[in-house]
Design an enzyme around this catalytic site. Structure first.
Site, PDB file in Angstrom:
ATOM      1  N   THR A  16       0.818  -1.220   0.000  1.00 34.63           N
ATOM      2  CA  THR A  16       0.000   0.000   0.000  1.00 34.63           C
ATOM      3  C   THR A  16       0.848   1.265   0.000  1.00 34.63           C
ATOM      4  O   THR A  16       0.497   2.259  -0.625  1.00 34.63           O
ATOM      5  CB  THR A  16      -0.915   0.016   1.252  1.00 34.63           C
ATOM      6  OG1 THR A  16      -1.763  -1.115   1.180  1.00 34.63           O
ATOM      7  CG2 THR A  16      -1.773   1.260   1.310  1.00 34.63           C
ATOM      8  N   ASP A  56      11.657  -6.301  -9.293  1.00 35.38           N
ATOM      9  CA  ASP A  56      11.425  -5.847 -10.668  1.00 35.38           C
ATOM     10  C   ASP A  56      10.126  -5.082 -10.826  1.00 35.38           C
ATOM     11  O   ASP A  56      10.095  -3.956 -11.273  1.00 35.38           O
ATOM     12  CB  ASP A  56      11.460  -7.027 -11.645  1.00 35.38           C
ATOM     13  CG  ASP A  56      12.852  -7.624 -11.660  1.00 35.38           C
ATOM     14  OD1 ASP A  56      13.785  -6.924 -11.234  1.00 35.38           O
ATOM     15  OD2 ASP A  56      12.996  -8.778 -12.073  1.00 35.38           O
ATOM     16  N   SER A  57       9.025  -5.718 -10.449  1.00 30.46           N
ATOM     17  CA  SER A  57       7.788  -4.936 -10.439  1.00 30.46           C
ATOM     18  C   SER A  57       7.191  -5.060  -9.035  1.00 30.46           C
ATOM     19  O   SER A  57       7.098  -6.161  -8.501  1.00 30.46           O
ATOM     20  CB  SER A  57       6.816  -5.440 -11.489  1.00 30.46           C
ATOM     21  OG  SER A  57       6.763  -6.835 -11.437  1.00 30.46           O
ATOM     22  N   SER A  62       0.554 -10.039  -0.740  1.00 31.78           N
ATOM     23  CA  SER A  62      -0.137 -11.339  -0.787  1.00 31.78           C
ATOM     24  C   SER A  62       0.546 -12.265  -1.789  1.00 31.78           C
ATOM     25  O   SER A  62       0.364 -13.482  -1.733  1.00 31.78           O
ATOM     26  CB  SER A  62      -1.591 -11.152  -1.213  1.00 31.78           C
ATOM     27  OG  SER A  62      -2.174 -10.131  -0.466  1.00 31.78           O
ATOM     28  N   ASP A  93       0.275  -6.907   4.751  1.00 28.32           N
ATOM     29  CA  ASP A  93      -0.451  -8.184   4.894  1.00 28.32           C
ATOM     30  C   ASP A  93       0.457  -9.356   5.266  1.00 28.32           C
ATOM     31  O   ASP A  93       0.103 -10.161   6.126  1.00 28.32           O
ATOM     32  CB  ASP A  93      -1.196  -8.518   3.586  1.00 28.32           C
ATOM     33  CG  ASP A  93      -2.383  -7.592   3.351  1.00 28.32           C
ATOM     34  OD1 ASP A  93      -2.733  -6.827   4.273  1.00 28.32           O
ATOM     35  OD2 ASP A  93      -2.944  -7.622   2.250  1.00 28.32           O
ATOM     36  N   GLN A 280      -4.216 -21.474  18.186  1.00 27.77           N
ATOM     37  CA  GLN A 280      -4.977 -20.428  17.493  1.00 27.77           C
ATOM     38  C   GLN A 280      -5.018 -19.140  18.316  1.00 27.77           C
ATOM     39  O   GLN A 280      -5.399 -18.087  17.814  1.00 27.77           O
ATOM     40  CB  GLN A 280      -6.407 -20.906  17.219  1.00 27.77           C
ATOM     41  CG  GLN A 280      -6.460 -22.023  16.194  1.00 27.77           C
ATOM     42  CD  GLN A 280      -7.853 -22.630  16.036  1.00 27.77           C
ATOM     43  OE1 GLN A 280      -8.866 -22.013  16.368  1.00 27.77           O
ATOM     44  NE2 GLN A 280      -7.908 -23.837  15.520  1.00 27.77           N
ATOM     45  N   CYS A 281      -4.664 -19.229  19.616  1.00 23.05           N
ATOM     46  CA  CYS A 281      -4.637 -18.016  20.459  1.00 23.05           C
ATOM     47  C   CYS A 281      -3.413 -17.184  20.082  1.00 23.05           C
ATOM     48  O   CYS A 281      -2.337 -17.721  19.828  1.00 23.05           O
ATOM     49  CB  CYS A 281      -4.521 -18.381  21.936  1.00 23.05           C
ATOM     50  SG  CYS A 281      -5.957 -19.218  22.574  1.00 23.05           S
TER      51      CYS A 281
END
Ligand code: ASP
Length: 344
Positions: A16, A56-57, A62, A93, A280-281
């Site tokens: 971003t 490169d780009s 993601s 992300d 998962q905590c």
């Protein structure tokens, strides 16, 4: 440009921070690095030398994975002795994954490698990008009393906080404060002054800097949920391609005690796939044996992920598999603290 405070290599991957809104589709898309730097004229006042380079780009993070981590790590390693520190501009992300991977690949660091990005593109008036980038540069340039780097480790700087890179987790898509480190204190907080938490910052390594670029991504993840069926879970447990499988368990490392599940784990282990227990905590960690629902996993030979983030746990597995570690050697190394990712 004067370089009395040192020299930095800034690597741009996308995210971003450097995106603009596409007029036609309305979505955010990466734009050129040189455009990004023009948005921050204050860079000239930092009294340091900054070289820049980009993938490169530029890409949305993601799409970043092992090949890009290897390119970044190789780029840093090949110019390690030319610069005092490194800044990686990256989408938020998967920033925690890249930071974790780099912390395992760049061994014996004595210089800072700090990742940053932003929640809003740099061209937007309310963007958090300018502060994130300028303070990251300040941190990378900061020296300790002996003249060495104050933060000689892989870090993530975001919204006034510096975190250890392999301890951080993105936990908000909307807050400027997008990251949190649940199991390790912040390395620094930026207010009027930047307050460094020296006690928790790694010491510069006295060993010779070394790159370990190999990664093996033959890794799988099975996230448990109430109601999970054998029809879904068993094909994952039986996947012959996997060299390691992370089970995302409940609470302090608890899983189902249903015979089909435990047998599935047993067969998976018998095939030579390392099975790793990661909770998962977000805070705390895995304590296999505290409950019956984790004691059996321990007994079968499931490896504890201790208090590692999922990001650290997964990239550490790729790193160790990449080193050729399997079986006992993998289990032993995996449970050791390799780069500050785990509380021994
Ligand atoms: N999707 C973006 C990325 O990770 C989000 C961001 O940069 O914060 O590349």
């Amino acid at each position: 440009m004067s370089s009395s405070r040192g020299s930095i290599l800034m690597l741009y991957t996308g995210g971003t921070i450097g995106m603009i809104r596409d007029e036609d589709s309305g979505s955010l898309q990466p734009f050129e690095f040189s455009n990004l730097l023009k948005q921050i004229p204050e860079l000239d006042q930092l009294n340091c030398h900054i070289d820049t380079d980009s993938l490169d780009s530029p890409i949305d993070s993601s799409n970043i994975g092992p090949p890009e981590w290897q390119r970044l790590a190789r780029r840093i390693a090949s110019s390690y002795h030319q610069y005092d520190g490194f800044v990686v501009l990256h989408g938020s992300d998967t920033m925690a994954y890249t930071a974790s991977a780099l912390s395992f690949m760049l061994q014996n660091l004595s210089k800072p490698v700090v990742l940053t990005g932003s929640q809003l593109p740099i061209g937007i008036p309310r963007s958090d990008a300018r502060e994130n980038l300028l303070t990251t540069l300040e941190i990378v340039l900061e020296c300790n009393d002996e003249g060495g780097a104050r933060v000689p480790e892989v870090g993530v700087y975001f919204e006034y906080d510096l975190f250890r890179g392999n301890r951080v987790h993105k936990n908000s898509t909307q807050d400027f404060e997008a990251f949190h480190s649940f199991n390790y204190p912040k390395l620094a907080e930026a207010g009027v002054h930047i307050q460094y938490n020296d006690l928790h910052i790694a010491r510069a390594s006295t060993g010779t800097f070394r790159l370990e670029p190999e990664l093996d991504a033959r890794l799988g993840v099975l996230s448990l949920f109430p109601g999970i069926t054998p029809e879904f879970a068993l094909p994952v447990l039986e996947n012959p391609h996997l060299q390691a499988l992370i089970i995302r368990t409940f609470g302090s490392g608890n899983g189902l005690t249903a015979p089909w599940f435990l047998r599935g784990i047993e067969n998976c282990l018998a095939r030579g796939t390392a099975v790793i227990n990661v909770s998962q905590c977000s805070g705390g960690g895995v304590f296999q044996g505290q409950y019956e629902s984790s004691r059996q996993l321990k007994q079968l030979g499931v490896i504890s992920g201790h208090d590692m983030t999922f990001e650290a746990a997964s990239t550490k597995a790729m790193h160790l598999l990449g080193q050729g570690a399997h079986g006992e050697a993998f289990a032993e190394s995996y449970q050791q603290n390799l780069a500050g990712e785990l509380t021994p």
